[in-house]
Design an enzyme around this catalytic site. Structure first.
Site, PDB file in Angstrom:
ATOM      1  N   ASP A 198       3.899  81.996  19.143  1.00  0.00           N
ATOM      2  CA  ASP A 198       3.091  82.834  17.848  1.00  0.00           C
ATOM      3  C   ASP A 198       2.685  81.929  16.835  1.00  0.00           C
ATOM      4  O   ASP A 198       3.410  81.494  16.131  1.00  0.00           O
ATOM      5  CB  ASP A 198       4.384  83.818  17.432  1.00  0.00           C
ATOM      6  CG  ASP A 198       3.905  84.580  16.269  1.00  0.00           C
ATOM      7  OD1 ASP A 198       2.889  84.669  16.116  1.00  0.00           O
ATOM      8  OD2 ASP A 198       4.772  85.208  15.446  1.00  0.00           O
TER       9      ASP A 198
ATOM     10  N   GLU B  12       0.925  50.843   8.440  1.00  0.00           N
ATOM     11  CA  GLU B  12       1.930  50.146   8.109  1.00  0.00           C
ATOM     12  C   GLU B  12       3.044  51.330   7.387  1.00  0.00           C
ATOM     13  O   GLU B  12       2.652  51.713   6.177  1.00  0.00           O
ATOM     14  CB  GLU B  12       1.852  48.990   7.171  1.00  0.00           C
ATOM     15  CG  GLU B  12       0.984  48.034   7.772  1.00  0.00           C
ATOM     16  CD  GLU B  12       0.254  47.052   6.871  1.00  0.00           C
ATOM     17  OE1 GLU B  12       0.789  46.970   5.548  1.00  0.00           O
ATOM     18  OE2 GLU B  12      -0.689  46.234   7.261  1.00  0.00           O
TER      19      GLU B  12
ATOM     20  N   GLU C 218       6.080  52.647   5.417  1.00  0.00           N
ATOM     21  CA  GLU C 218       7.168  52.568   4.551  1.00  0.00           C
ATOM     22  C   GLU C 218       7.955  53.762   4.470  1.00  0.00           C
ATOM     23  O   GLU C 218       7.409  55.058   4.345  1.00  0.00           O
ATOM     24  CB  GLU C 218       6.695  51.902   3.165  1.00  0.00           C
ATOM     25  CG  GLU C 218       5.982  50.433   3.178  1.00  0.00           C
ATOM     26  CD  GLU C 218       5.347  50.103   1.916  1.00  0.00           C
ATOM     27  OE1 GLU C 218       5.129  49.085   1.792  1.00  0.00           O
ATOM     28  OE2 GLU C 218       5.068  51.146   1.035  1.00  0.00           O
TER      29      GLU C 218
ATOM     30  N   GLU D 167      11.680  46.318   2.322  1.00  0.00           N
ATOM     31  CA  GLU D 167      10.444  46.323   1.581  1.00  0.00           C
ATOM     32  C   GLU D 167      10.794  45.795   0.128  1.00  0.00           C
ATOM     33  O   GLU D 167      11.960  45.595  -0.073  1.00  0.00           O
ATOM     34  CB  GLU D 167       9.732  47.768   1.433  1.00  0.00           C
ATOM     35  CG  GLU D 167       8.321  47.641   2.273  1.00  0.00           C
ATOM     36  CD  GLU D 167       7.381  46.857   1.782  1.00  0.00           C
ATOM     37  OE1 GLU D 167       7.352  46.418   0.588  1.00  0.00           O
ATOM     38  OE2 GLU D 167       6.618  46.168   2.709  1.00  0.00           O
TER      39      GLU D 167
ATOM     40  N   GLU E   4      10.228  48.674   6.009  1.00  0.00           N
ATOM     41  CA  GLU E   4       8.913  49.320   6.714  1.00  0.00           C
ATOM     42  C   GLU E   4       9.048  48.832   8.044  1.00  0.00           C
ATOM     43  O   GLU E   4       9.777  47.604   8.429  1.00  0.00           O
ATOM     44  CB  GLU E   4       7.649  48.181   6.252  1.00  0.00           C
ATOM     45  CG  GLU E   4       6.318  48.271   6.512  1.00  0.00           C
ATOM     46  CD  GLU E   4       5.302  47.495   6.025  1.00  0.00           C
ATOM     47  OE1 GLU E   4       4.601  46.742   6.871  1.00  0.00           O
ATOM     48  OE2 GLU E   4       5.166  47.550   4.814  1.00  0.00           O
TER      49      GLU E   4
ATOM     50  N   HIS F 289      -0.372  51.762   4.506  1.00  0.00           N
ATOM     51  CA  HIS F 289      -1.358  51.058   4.616  1.00  0.00           C
ATOM     52  C   HIS F 289      -2.108  51.365   6.245  1.00  0.00           C
ATOM     53  O   HIS F 289      -1.329  51.098   6.837  1.00  0.00           O
ATOM     54  CB  HIS F 289      -1.240  49.516   4.242  1.00  0.00           C
ATOM     55  CG  HIS F 289      -0.862  49.457   2.766  1.00  0.00           C
ATOM     56  ND1 HIS F 289      -0.276  48.088   2.522  1.00  0.00           N
ATOM     57  CD2 HIS F 289      -0.792  50.108   1.770  1.00  0.00           C
ATOM     58  CE1 HIS F 289       0.264  48.101   1.424  1.00  0.00           C
ATOM     59  NE2 HIS F 289      -0.326  49.469   0.829  1.00  0.00           N
TER      60      HIS F 289
ATOM     61  N   ARG G 212      -5.401  41.938  -3.303  1.00  0.00           N
ATOM     62  CA  ARG G 212      -4.365  42.945  -3.010  1.00  0.00           C
ATOM     63  C   ARG G 212      -4.563  44.219  -3.978  1.00  0.00           C
ATOM     64  O   ARG G 212      -3.747  45.125  -3.632  1.00  0.00           O
ATOM     65  CB  ARG G 212      -3.071  42.688  -2.732  1.00  0.00           C
ATOM     66  CG  ARG G 212      -3.028  42.096  -1.300  1.00  0.00           C
ATOM     67  CD  ARG G 212      -1.304  41.655  -1.109  1.00  0.00           C
ATOM     68  NE  ARG G 212      -1.418  40.670   0.310  1.00  0.00           N
ATOM     69  CZ  ARG G 212      -1.101  41.066   1.331  1.00  0.00           C
ATOM     70  NH1 ARG G 212      -0.746  42.412   1.575  1.00  0.00           N
ATOM     71  NH2 ARG G 212      -0.963  40.136   2.310  1.00  0.00           N
TER      72      ARG G 212
ATOM     73  N   GLU H  78      -8.385  47.186   5.854  1.00  0.00           N
ATOM     74  CA  GLU H  78      -7.038  47.689   5.350  1.00  0.00           C
ATOM     75  C   GLU H  78      -7.571  48.682   4.204  1.00  0.00           C
ATOM     76  O   GLU H  78      -7.967  48.378   3.172  1.00  0.00           O
ATOM     77  CB  GLU H  78      -6.271  46.852   5.070  1.00  0.00           C
ATOM     78  CG  GLU H  78      -5.002  47.253   4.657  1.00  0.00           C
ATOM     79  CD  GLU H  78      -3.890  46.105   4.064  1.00  0.00           C
ATOM     80  OE1 GLU H  78      -2.779  46.362   4.426  1.00  0.00           O
ATOM     81  OE2 GLU H  78      -4.242  45.438   3.247  1.00  0.00           O
TER      82      GLU H  78
ATOM     83  N   ARG I 114      -5.757  51.106   1.542  1.00  0.00           N
ATOM     84  CA  ARG I 114      -4.489  50.847   0.961  1.00  0.00           C
ATOM     85  C   ARG I 114      -3.700  52.009   0.345  1.00  0.00           C
ATOM     86  O   ARG I 114      -2.617  52.185  -0.022  1.00  0.00           O
ATOM     87  CB  ARG I 114      -4.350  49.815   0.043  1.00  0.00           C
ATOM     88  CG  ARG I 114      -4.407  48.459   0.606  1.00  0.00           C
ATOM     89  CD  ARG I 114      -4.576  47.015  -0.197  1.00  0.00           C
ATOM     90  NE  ARG I 114      -3.525  46.830  -0.737  1.00  0.00           N
ATOM     91  CZ  ARG I 114      -2.234  46.288  -0.272  1.00  0.00           C
ATOM     92  NH1 ARG I 114      -2.300  45.904   0.826  1.00  0.00           N
ATOM     93  NH2 ARG I 114      -1.333  46.078  -1.210  1.00  0.00           N
TER      94      ARG I 114
END
Length: 445
Positions: free
Chosen positions: A53, A131, A133, A188, A195, A244, A317, A334, A336
């Site tokens: 349903d 990645e 976490e 982490e 992670e 990430h 970063r 990547e 982030r």
């Protein structure tokens, strides 16, 4: 990825004494749903004859159009290692179909499949490595989660300070038993934060793996008397949890990494630059999908390693997009900002759509930013043309609502249902009186 036939699954269920099959799918928010059937119904399952349903699932359909069919993807068959033998439990991840045999437009897995087909038509296969976490919290005497962490560990810590090590080890072992290739697992930055990284794969199976990963982590945590949460920012003043997302395109023609050009100074191809350009152009539009909660925007603030500013860099970063150092087949981009509360099917579809739009329209990214953007002044960022991600769910809703690309990617059904639900969520949050207001105003005024 395994290639199972119907006969393989029937045989394995007999040999392994499987008693129940869970047919899994997700709603538009990525919340895992399942229909459990006894193994005697396996033939019907494998012949796509199981109905459910749809009106009872968030964002699906109204009651008068509720009948849906579950079509299992045979390659997602796995047995849950934590269930006892005999009477084992297996699962199959399903696509949702309408009674007339057409794909249901509200099925998030179907949205990603459609986007991957579009990529293939452009000559690309899309690979993703997330990645993820999460936090592990203690539970109280009634089994309800608290905000007390089980350790005082820090980044990559091990030993007496990391009391979640046993739980994390069991999670890794369980995931490996279910066919995951685990690349890394560590503590982490924040106390109680962990992670576990698994090997990149084709985007569809990676999205399946994200959904499975969350189920395993929560299940094993519970068995250790802990509560696992993928909430982006459960505690003020410490780092939040991100997802990430490492992405690459392979050429359909030869399987080679389409982001690699050995002759470029950064060894990046035109496609890689355009893909980055597309991500940057549409970052504010897809934020509602990659960062879908009111709480997501408590993570996206300066000072806690989460990106806020729309820029890219081969090393730094602090921007939204980073290009990790590895080259060859490992060349990747990547992103982030995504967090683990996102529906992985919709999130991967949205970022792929943005990247492909960059390639299609040859969107050149600006110059990379090597400085720490967090310590730049507002004037300096404006001079460099560095924009920022939405600062709240409300801002993200407005950007998403005006995005032709997001409407086209998700389809009218999901786009409208998702938007409606997020507006209600923001309104609910906006109209509630929060503890901060009581603390700040009750005695002052």
């Amino acid at each position: 990825m395994k290639n199972y036939t119907k006969e393989d699954i029937i045989r394995i269920c007999k040999e392994q004494d499987v008693k129940f099959i869970r047919l899994q799918f997700v709603d538009i928010f990525g919340i895992l749903k399942n229909v459990a059937v006894p193994v005697e119904q396996l033939e019907a399952v494998l012949n796509n004859e199981v109905m459910f349903d749809g009106s009872s699932i968030e964002g699906f359909v109204r009651i008068q159009e509720s009948d849906m069919y579950l079509r299992p993807d045979l390659n997602t068959f796995t047995i849950f290692p934590w269930r006892p033998s005999p009477n084992k439990v297996a699962r199959l991840i399903c696509d949702v179909y309408l009674p007339d045999g057409t794909p249901f437009p509200g099925c998030p897995r179907g949205v990603l499949k459609k986007m991957l087909k579009k990529a293939e038509e452009m000559g690309f296969k899309f690979f993703v490595g997330p990645e993820i976490e999460f936090f592990l919290f203690l539970t109280d005497e009634n089994g309800n989660p608290t905000l007390h962490t089980h350790d005082q560990g820090g980044y990559f810590d091990l030993g007496p300070v990391d009391l979640g090590e046993d739980a994390r080890r069991d999670m890794v072992l369980t995931l490996e038993e279910m066919g995951f290739e685990i690349e890394a697992s560590h503590h982490e930055v924040a106390p109680g934060q962990h992670e576990i990284d698994f090997k990149y794969d084709d985007a569809l199976y990676t999205a399946d793996n994200v959904v499975t990963f969350k189920l395993v982590v929560k299940t094993i945590a519970q068995r250790h008397g802990l509560h696992a949460t993928f909430m982006p920012k459960p505690i003020f003043g410490i780092n939040g949890s991100g997802m990430h997302t490492n992405m690459s395109l392979a050429r359909v023609s030869d399987g080679k990494n389409a982001f690699l050009d050995p002759n470029d100074k950064l060894q990046l191809s035109k496609e890689a630059y355009y893909f980055i350009g597309g991500l940057m152009k549409h970052a504010r539009e897809f934020a509602l999908v990659t960062n879908p909660l009111v709480n997501s925007y408590k993570r996206l603030v300066p000072g806690y390693e989460a990106p806020v500013y729309i820029a890219w860099s081969p090393r730094n970063r602090s921007p939204l997009i980073r290009v990790p150092a590895k080259r060859g087949q490992a060349t990747r981009v990547e992103l982030r900002n995504p967090d683990p509360s996102a529906n992985p099917y919709l999130a991967f579809a949205a970022v792929l759509a943005a990247g492909l739009d960059g390639i299609k329209n040859k969107i050149e990214p600006p110059e990379p930013v090597e400085e720490n953007i967090f310590i730049m002044s507002e004037e300096e960022r404006a001079k460099r043309g560095i924009g920022s991600l939405p600062g709240s769910l409300e801002e993200a809703i407005k950007e998403f609502e005006n995005s032709a690309l997001m409407r086209e990617t998700l389809g009218d059904h999901i786009f409208e249902k998702y938007l409606e639900a997020k507006k209600l969520e923001w309104d609910d949050y906006r109209t509630k009186v929060h503890q901060w207001e009581i603390d700040s105003y009750l005695t002052k005024y």
